[in-house]
Motif scaffolding. Structure first.
Motif, short mmCIF file in Angstrom:
data_model
loop_
_atom_site.label_atom_id
_atom_site.label_comp_id
_atom_site.label_asym_id
_atom_site.label_seq_id
_atom_site.Cartn_x
_atom_site.Cartn_y
_atom_site.Cartn_z
N ARG A 21 1.04 -1.43 -0.05
CA ARG A 21 -0.34 0.15 0.07
C ARG A 21 1.00 1.25 -0.12
O ARG A 21 0.66 2.43 -0.74
CB ARG A 21 -1.05 0.01 0.99
CG ARG A 21 -2.08 -1.09 0.90
CD ARG A 21 -3.25 -0.98 2.10
NE ARG A 21 -3.97 -2.17 1.80
CZ ARG A 21 -4.88 -2.13 0.88
NH1 ARG A 21 -5.16 -1.45 0.09
NH2 ARG A 21 -5.69 -3.51 0.85
N ALA A 22 2.03 1.31 0.95
CA ALA A 22 3.17 2.49 0.64
C ALA A 22 3.57 2.31 -0.72
O ALA A 22 3.73 3.68 -1.19
CB ALA A 22 3.97 2.29 1.70
N ARG A 25 1.00 4.20 -3.11
CA ARG A 25 1.11 5.58 -3.02
C ARG A 25 2.42 6.23 -3.34
O ARG A 25 2.12 7.41 -4.07
CB ARG A 25 0.95 5.81 -1.53
CG ARG A 25 -0.44 5.46 -0.81
CD ARG A 25 -0.56 6.38 0.65
NE ARG A 25 0.45 5.59 1.45
CZ ARG A 25 0.32 4.57 2.10
NH1 ARG A 25 -0.76 3.61 2.09
NH2 ARG A 25 1.13 4.11 3.25
N PHE A 26 3.49 5.60 -3.30
CA PHE A 26 4.84 6.38 -3.76
C PHE A 26 4.90 6.39 -5.34
O PHE A 26 5.05 7.52 -5.85
CB PHE A 26 5.99 5.35 -3.34
CG PHE A 26 7.42 6.20 -3.71
CD1 PHE A 26 7.95 7.18 -3.55
CD2 PHE A 26 7.88 5.43 -5.05
CE1 PHE A 26 8.98 7.66 -3.86
CE2 PHE A 26 8.86 6.03 -5.47
CZ PHE A 26 9.79 6.98 -5.07
N VAL A 28 2.34 6.48 -7.38
CA VAL A 28 1.20 7.54 -7.97
C VAL A 28 1.90 8.87 -7.61
O VAL A 28 2.10 9.68 -8.52
CB VAL A 28 0.00 7.13 -6.86
CG1 VAL A 28 -1.16 8.27 -7.11
CG2 VAL A 28 -1.00 5.88 -7.47
N ASP A 29 2.31 9.16 -6.44
CA ASP A 29 2.73 10.47 -6.12
C ASP A 29 4.02 10.70 -6.88
O ASP A 29 4.17 11.86 -7.56
CB ASP A 29 3.29 10.61 -4.49
CG ASP A 29 1.83 10.33 -3.90
OD1 ASP A 29 0.55 10.64 -4.42
OD2 ASP A 29 1.92 10.43 -2.63
N GLU A 35 -3.69 4.53 -10.00
CA GLU A 35 -4.34 3.48 -9.39
C GLU A 35 -5.73 2.96 -9.89
O GLU A 35 -6.65 3.70 -9.98
CB GLU A 35 -4.48 3.49 -7.72
CG GLU A 35 -5.07 2.54 -7.08
CD GLU A 35 -5.23 2.76 -5.56
OE1 GLU A 35 -6.28 2.52 -5.13
OE2 GLU A 35 -4.14 3.61 -4.85
#
Length: 135
Positions: A21-22, A25-26, A28-29, A35
């Motif tokens: 999950r982390a 997020r990374f 995507v950012d 996602e």
């Protein structure tokens, strides 16, 4: 040099992560992947699909020892991603805290790009080279 015969990307690399999950997020950012789907409960991601805006994408999930023949080591992944705006992506990646392992550069085969390491240790190379035309 590429032309209209250069195929669109259709290879979907896969990877495992200790904290999927982390990592999602990374990615995507920092790199701008989108996602699309994430299946799993709590901290465990059974399957996730992230799309690359210029075509193709990746699939990932949490590392697990379930006897599956598809055992991948977290941090053992590397890929090259075609991007049309490497300078903007470089700025985005550095602003999001990506570890740059190769600064922006020009290759002798006409690509402009850079390389980074994500928090799991995977290697990502981004550049403008789209591959040679397929006859």
């Amino acid at each position: 040099m590429t032309d209209d015969r250069t195929p669109p990307p259709q290879v979907w690399p896969t990877l495992r992560a200790t904290d999927a999950r982390a990592l999602i997020r990374f990615l995507v950012d920092a790199f701008g992947l989108r996602e699309i789907a994430v299946y799993g409960d709590g901290d465990v991601v059974e399957h996730a699909q992230l799309a690359w805006p210029e075509g193709g994408g990746i699939m990932l999930g949490s590392v697990r020892d379930d006897g599956s023949p598809w055992q991948l080591r977290p941090g053992g992944f590397g890929c090259y991603v075609v991007c049309s705006a490497p300078d903007a992506l470089y700025r985005r990646a550095t602003a999001a805290g990506a570890t740059i392992i190769q600064e922006m550069n020009e290759t002798d085969y006409g690509s402009r790009g850079f390389a980074a390491r994500d928090p799991e240790g995977n290697l990502w190379s981004f550049g403008t080279y789209r591959g040679e035309p397929v006859a």
